[in-house]
Design an enzyme around this catalytic site. Structure first.
Site, PDB file in Angstrom:
ATOM      1  N   CYS A  51       0.960  -1.083  -0.089  1.00  0.00           N
ATOM      2  CA  CYS A  51      -0.128   0.001  -0.181  1.00  0.00           C
ATOM      3  C   CYS A  51       0.672   0.979   0.173  1.00  0.00           C
ATOM      4  O   CYS A  51       1.851   1.425   1.230  1.00  0.00           O
ATOM      5  CB  CYS A  51      -1.148  -0.027   1.353  1.00  0.00           C
ATOM      6  SG  CYS A  51      -1.333   1.562   1.590  1.00  0.00           S
ATOM      7  N   CYS A 103      -0.147   4.137   2.426  1.00  0.00           N
ATOM      8  CA  CYS A 103       0.736   3.998   3.915  1.00  0.00           C
ATOM      9  C   CYS A 103       2.415   3.549   4.012  1.00  0.00           C
ATOM     10  O   CYS A 103       2.557   4.686   5.597  1.00  0.00           O
ATOM     11  CB  CYS A 103       0.689   1.941   4.024  1.00  0.00           C
ATOM     12  SG  CYS A 103      -0.771   1.678   4.229  1.00  0.00           S
TER      13      CYS A 103
END
Ligand SMILES: [Zn+2]
Length: 145
Positions: free
Chosen positions: A70, A73
């Site tokens: 991600c 993230c």
């Protein structure tokens, strides 16, 4: 006057400590391993530690659910770390959901990253999507009583 205590799980040895509320501002150490209970830095939780930390901590605990694939993230990680260093009395923790799927399952995470705020074993707020440091700090401060 009755003294107030807070339970705090040691990020190093996972012992549950009972800390007088007045000592929380005072860099308390773990009664078992003598290391600092409040590290001003996010610690990584795994399948074994996540539920204990969330359920036992009386102090405000912010958990960043993230995954290695991600991109937002990864970009938020240094921001989350910076926010942790600004709020030393708040517990910051991370759960890598692609490594510990079981750990994240009970929390019904629908998008990544998601930060979930817990106090005394209960979810009190959540925030999905990456935020810059200052906005993380503001969000967490809005949850402190
Ligand atoms: Zn310890």
């Amino acid at each position: 006057m009755t003294e107030q205590y807070s339970h705090l799980v040691c990020p190093h040895c996972q012992a549950t400590n009972r800390v007088p509320a007045a000592k929380l501002n005072d860099a308390p150490n773990c009664g078992k391993c003598s290391q600092p209970l409040l590290t001003a830095s996010p610690h990584e939780l795994n399948s074994q530690t996540v539920s204990k930390v969330i359920q036992k901590n009386d102090v405000l605990t912010i958990v960043d659910f993230w995954a290695s694939w991600c991109q937002p993230c990864i970009m938020m990680a240094p921001q989350f770390k910076a926010a942790a260093s600004q709020l030393p009395q708040v517990v910051f923790a991370k759960v890598q959901t692609d490594k510990y799927e079981q750990a994240a399952a009970p929390y019904n995470i629908r998008s990544l990253p998601t930060m979930v705020a817990f106090r005394g074993g209960k979810e009190i707020a959540r925030q999905s999507g990456a935020l810059p440091n200052q906005q993380i700090v503001q969000w967490v401060q809005s949850l402190q009583t």
